[in-house]
Design a protein around this motif. Structure first.
Motif, PDB file in Angstrom:
ATOM      1  N   VAL A 212       0.835  -1.202   0.000  1.00 17.30           N
ATOM      2  CA  VAL A 212       0.000   0.000   0.000  1.00 17.30           C
ATOM      3  C   VAL A 212       0.873   1.256   0.000  1.00 17.30           C
ATOM      4  O   VAL A 212       0.559   2.254  -0.666  1.00 17.30           O
ATOM      5  CB  VAL A 212      -0.951  -0.013   1.210  1.00 17.30           C
ATOM      6  CG1 VAL A 212      -1.717   1.303   1.320  1.00 17.30           C
ATOM      7  CG2 VAL A 212      -1.926  -1.179   1.109  1.00 17.30           C
ATOM      8  N   ALA A 213       1.991   1.226   0.723  1.00 13.17           N
ATOM      9  CA  ALA A 213       2.897   2.379   0.770  1.00 13.17           C
ATOM     10  C   ALA A 213       3.485   2.668  -0.615  1.00 13.17           C
ATOM     11  O   ALA A 213       3.595   3.835  -1.020  1.00 13.17           O
ATOM     12  CB  ALA A 213       4.014   2.141   1.775  1.00 13.17           C
ATOM     13  N   ASP A 214       3.844   1.607  -1.339  1.00 16.17           N
ATOM     14  CA  ASP A 214       4.367   1.818  -2.694  1.00 16.17           C
ATOM     15  C   ASP A 214       3.290   2.409  -3.606  1.00 16.17           C
ATOM     16  O   ASP A 214       3.577   3.277  -4.437  1.00 16.17           O
ATOM     17  CB  ASP A 214       4.869   0.497  -3.278  1.00 16.17           C
ATOM     18  CG  ASP A 214       6.194   0.053  -2.681  1.00 16.17           C
ATOM     19  OD1 ASP A 214       6.838   0.871  -1.992  1.00 16.17           O
ATOM     20  OD2 ASP A 214       6.580  -1.115  -2.909  1.00 16.17           O
ATOM     21  N   LEU A 215       2.063   1.920  -3.459  1.00 21.53           N
ATOM     22  CA  LEU A 215       0.965   2.495  -4.234  1.00 21.53           C
ATOM     23  C   LEU A 215       0.813   3.979  -3.909  1.00 21.53           C
ATOM     24  O   LEU A 215       0.615   4.809  -4.807  1.00 21.53           O
ATOM     25  CB  LEU A 215      -0.337   1.749  -3.930  1.00 21.53           C
ATOM     26  CG  LEU A 215      -1.605   2.326  -4.566  1.00 21.53           C
ATOM     27  CD1 LEU A 215      -1.520   2.317  -6.085  1.00 21.53           C
ATOM     28  CD2 LEU A 215      -2.840   1.564  -4.082  1.00 21.53           C
ATOM     29  N   GLY A 216       0.925   4.325  -2.639  1.00 23.10           N
ATOM     30  CA  GLY A 216       0.831   5.732  -2.246  1.00 23.10           C
ATOM     31  C   GLY A 216       1.910   6.581  -2.888  1.00 23.10           C
ATOM     32  O   GLY A 216       1.664   7.719  -3.304  1.00 23.10           O
ATOM     33  N   ASN A 217       3.114   6.048  -2.990  1.00 22.70           N
ATOM     34  CA  ASN A 217       4.195   6.782  -3.646  1.00 22.70           C
ATOM     35  C   ASN A 217       3.873   7.040  -5.117  1.00 22.70           C
ATOM     36  O   ASN A 217       4.147   8.119  -5.642  1.00 22.70           O
ATOM     37  CB  ASN A 217       5.506   6.004  -3.538  1.00 22.70           C
ATOM     38  CG  ASN A 217       6.095   6.030  -2.137  1.00 22.70           C
ATOM     39  OD1 ASN A 217       5.841   6.957  -1.378  1.00 22.70           O
ATOM     40  ND2 ASN A 217       6.869   5.007  -1.790  1.00 22.70           N
ATOM     41  N   VAL A 218       3.293   6.036  -5.764  1.00 19.64           N
ATOM     42  CA  VAL A 218       2.917   6.187  -7.171  1.00 19.64           C
ATOM     43  C   VAL A 218       1.830   7.250  -7.314  1.00 19.64           C
ATOM     44  O   VAL A 218       1.889   8.112  -8.210  1.00 19.64           O
ATOM     45  CB  VAL A 218       2.439   4.842  -7.751  1.00 19.64           C
ATOM     46  CG1 VAL A 218       1.846   5.039  -9.142  1.00 19.64           C
ATOM     47  CG2 VAL A 218       3.586   3.848  -7.818  1.00 19.64           C
ATOM     48  N   ARG A 220       1.083   9.817  -5.308  1.00 16.92           N
ATOM     49  CA  ARG A 220       1.599  11.175  -5.069  1.00 16.92           C
ATOM     50  C   ARG A 220       2.462  11.653  -6.229  1.00 16.92           C
ATOM     51  O   ARG A 220       2.397  12.816  -6.633  1.00 16.92           O
ATOM     52  CB  ARG A 220       2.384  11.210  -3.751  1.00 16.92           C
ATOM     53  CG  ARG A 220       1.492  11.104  -2.511  1.00 16.92           C
ATOM     54  CD  ARG A 220       2.282  11.342  -1.241  1.00 16.92           C
ATOM     55  NE  ARG A 220       3.240  10.285  -0.975  1.00 16.92           N
ATOM     56  CZ  ARG A 220       2.964   9.158  -0.339  1.00 16.92           C
ATOM     57  NH1 ARG A 220       1.731   8.934   0.102  1.00 16.92           N
ATOM     58  NH2 ARG A 220       3.897   8.244  -0.115  1.00 16.92           N
ATOM     59  N   HIS A 221       3.268  10.747  -6.768  1.00 16.27           N
ATOM     60  CA  HIS A 221       4.145  11.128  -7.875  1.00 16.27           C
ATOM     61  C   HIS A 221       3.334  11.529  -9.107  1.00 16.27           C
ATOM     62  O   HIS A 221       3.585  12.578  -9.719  1.00 16.27           O
ATOM     63  CB  HIS A 221       5.076   9.964  -8.220  1.00 16.27           C
ATOM     64  CG  HIS A 221       6.020  10.250  -9.347  1.00 16.27           C
ATOM     65  ND1 HIS A 221       7.231  10.875  -9.159  1.00 16.27           N
ATOM     66  CD2 HIS A 221       5.917  10.015 -10.690  1.00 16.27           C
ATOM     67  CE1 HIS A 221       7.837  11.019 -10.325  1.00 16.27           C
ATOM     68  NE2 HIS A 221       7.066  10.495 -11.265  1.00 16.27           N
ATOM     69  N   THR A 222       2.368  10.699  -9.484  1.00 12.17           N
ATOM     70  CA  THR A 222       1.635  10.972 -10.721  1.00 12.17           C
ATOM     71  C   THR A 222       0.639  12.113 -10.564  1.00 12.17           C
ATOM     72  O   THR A 222       0.427  12.890 -11.505  1.00 12.17           O
ATOM     73  CB  THR A 222       0.922   9.705 -11.214  1.00 12.17           C
ATOM     74  OG1 THR A 222       0.114   9.167 -10.149  1.00 12.17           O
ATOM     75  CG2 THR A 222       1.923   8.652 -11.636  1.00 12.17           C
ATOM     76  N   ASP A 223       0.026  12.257  -9.367  1.00 14.99           N
ATOM     77  CA  ASP A 223      -0.887  13.389  -9.168  1.00 14.99           C
ATOM     78  C   ASP A 223      -0.141  14.715  -9.258  1.00 14.99           C
ATOM     79  O   ASP A 223      -0.701  15.731  -9.713  1.00 14.99           O
ATOM     80  CB  ASP A 223      -1.587  13.284  -7.816  1.00 14.99           C
ATOM     81  CG  ASP A 223      -2.813  12.379  -7.861  1.00 14.99           C
ATOM     82  OD1 ASP A 223      -3.078  11.804  -8.934  1.00 14.99           O
ATOM     83  OD2 ASP A 223      -3.493  12.236  -6.827  1.00 14.99           O
ATOM     84  N   ALA A 224       1.121  14.729  -8.826  1.00  8.12           N
ATOM     85  CA  ALA A 224       1.916  15.952  -8.945  1.00  8.12           C
ATOM     86  C   ALA A 224       2.162  16.322 -10.399  1.00  8.12           C
ATOM     87  O   ALA A 224       2.342  17.499 -10.738  1.00  8.12           O
ATOM     88  CB  ALA A 224       3.253  15.774  -8.217  1.00  8.12           C
ATOM     89  N   ILE A 225       2.140  15.322 -11.273  1.00  6.47           N
ATOM     90  CA  ILE A 225       2.352  15.566 -12.701  1.00  6.47           C
ATOM     91  C   ILE A 225       1.047  15.936 -13.400  1.00  6.47           C
ATOM     92  O   ILE A 225       0.977  16.909 -14.152  1.00  6.47           O
ATOM     93  CB  ILE A 225       2.972  14.322 -13.376  1.00  6.47           C
ATOM     94  CG1 ILE A 225       4.346  14.024 -12.786  1.00  6.47           C
ATOM     95  CG2 ILE A 225       3.079  14.518 -14.891  1.00  6.47           C
ATOM     96  CD1 ILE A 225       4.918  12.680 -13.216  1.00  6.47           C
ATOM     97  N   THR A 226      -0.004  15.150 -13.128  1.00 10.29           N
ATOM     98  CA  THR A 226      -1.259  15.314 -13.867  1.00 10.29           C
ATOM     99  C   THR A 226      -2.200  16.335 -13.258  1.00 10.29           C
ATOM    100  O   THR A 226      -3.109  16.823 -13.928  1.00 10.29           O
ATOM    101  CB  THR A 226      -1.995  13.970 -13.959  1.00 10.29           C
ATOM    102  OG1 THR A 226      -2.420  13.573 -12.636  1.00 10.29           O
ATOM    103  CG2 THR A 226      -1.102  12.879 -14.555  1.00 10.29           C
ATOM    104  N   GLY A 227      -2.017  16.634 -11.968  1.00  7.87           N
ATOM    105  CA  GLY A 227      -2.942  17.537 -11.301  1.00  7.87           C
ATOM    106  C   GLY A 227      -4.078  16.823 -10.596  1.00  7.87           C
ATOM    107  O   GLY A 227      -4.942  17.464  -9.997  1.00  7.87           O
ATOM    108  N   GLY A 228      -4.106  15.497 -10.653  1.00  3.94           N
ATOM    109  CA  GLY A 228      -5.156  14.751  -9.969  1.00  3.94           C
ATOM    110  C   GLY A 228      -6.538  15.132 -10.464  1.00  3.94           C
ATOM    111  O   GLY A 228      -6.745  15.436 -11.637  1.00  3.94           O
TER     112      GLY A 228
END
Length: 306
Positions: A212-218, A220-228
């Motif tokens: 779950v922690a690794d999923l969280g890292n993914v 946060r990383h992608t939302d910072a790029i796409t804007g969520g």
């Protein structure tokens, strides 16, 4: 004293002191940024240990009445509606000794009806009232990069904006008093509903033997790029997209990707025995949410689950 320029907006010859009431987890870092204000800072808190660091850095300390008499803008960050009412309109509150032209800015998240009520009460006393809740949490406050959603008259917005820009990375004039709070409530609705969806995704990942922690890292990383979720909030309306509109193709593409991925996630959940009610709701509602109507995968899912 404020004077009026040729467009009717109050302005001042030189910066005057600003005040801050409530030096807690959010208020303290926001007020710290106001130490840069050339007119000076006056602070107020019931706790001596909260005030002490500001005195050490050159700020003055005062009661609400003293802030109201000497400051051009007084920001308020307290716990709830009751405390905001007490600070603004209580027997020892800001309105008791408010100077002409004072603007009170409330950053607490309160009911929009409270903001409107207090704005009317302040107007009767010749005082401006601004509801300006913030988003970004303690990290945003520490970095001076909060977003603030401001409900204010045009004149009061122009008065508070220079001080807000010291602690905010984004200052949005949402409309008249009450509008800032309404925007914050809509923003937080998305925030906390997404937490429920996050828990559903975490259960699916865990059942699949994933971290779950690794999923969280993914995430946060992608939302910072796409804007969520904010990435789809470019339109000026939530109404259905008109045929031939530019967004029809964009959101039609997003719907296709979303319905495919949600169908696959529901399939995985079914095989693992994980109930995914939000995923099912999202599959059938995504197209309407985007304004382009359901696609074939959503229609097929509904037909199979009637």
């Amino acid at each position: 004293m404020p004077h009026t320029n040729d467009v009717g907006i109050p302005s001042r010859q030189a910066p005057e002191p600003v005040g801050y009431i409530g030096l807690g987890n959010m208020g303290a870092p926001m007020a710290t940024r106001l130490l840069e204000w050339s007119g000076g800072l006056v602070v107020c808190d019931v706790r001596d240990d909260a005030v002490a660091p500001f005195l050490d850095k050159g700020a003055r300390v005062g009661t609400p009445a003293e802030l109201a008499a000497s400051c051009s803008v007084v920001s308020v960050t307290v716990l709830d509606d009751a405390q905001v009412r007490e600070v603004v309109a209580g027997p020892e509150g800001l309105l008791v000794n408010a100077r002409d032209g004072l603007v009170i800015a409330v950053h607490s998240t309160i009911a929009d009806s409270t903001a409107v009520e207090l704005a009317q009460l302040c107007a009767e006393r010749g005082v401006g009232f601004v509801d300006a809740p913030v988003s970004g949490g303690a990290p945003g406050a520490a970095d001076g990069n909060l977003a603030t959603m401001v409900g204010a008259s045009e004149a009061d917005f122009e008065v508070v904006k220079p001080t807000f820009e010291l602690w905010a990375g984004l200052v949005v004039h949402a409309g008249a008093p009450g509008a800032g709070t309404r925007m914050k409530l809509a923003r937080n609705l998305l925030h906390f509903v997404s937490f429920t969806a996050t828990a559903e995704a975490a259960r699916l990942a865990e059942a699949a033997g994933l971290s779950v922690a690794d999923l969280g890292n993914v995430v946060r990383h992608t939302d910072a790029i796409t804007g969520g979720a904010g990435a789809i909030m470019y339109r000026d309306t939530a109404e259905p997209v008109e045929p031939g509109d530019f967004w029809e193709g964009v959101f039609g593409h997003v719907r296709g990707l979303g319905e495919k991925d949600l169908t696959l996630a529901l399939g995985l959940g079914g095989r693992l025995g994980v109930d995914l009610p939000l995923a099912a709701h999202s599959l059938t509602g995504l197209g309407d949410a985007l304004g382009v109507g359901p696609g074939p995968l959503a229609t097929e899912y509904e037909e199979n689950h009637r």
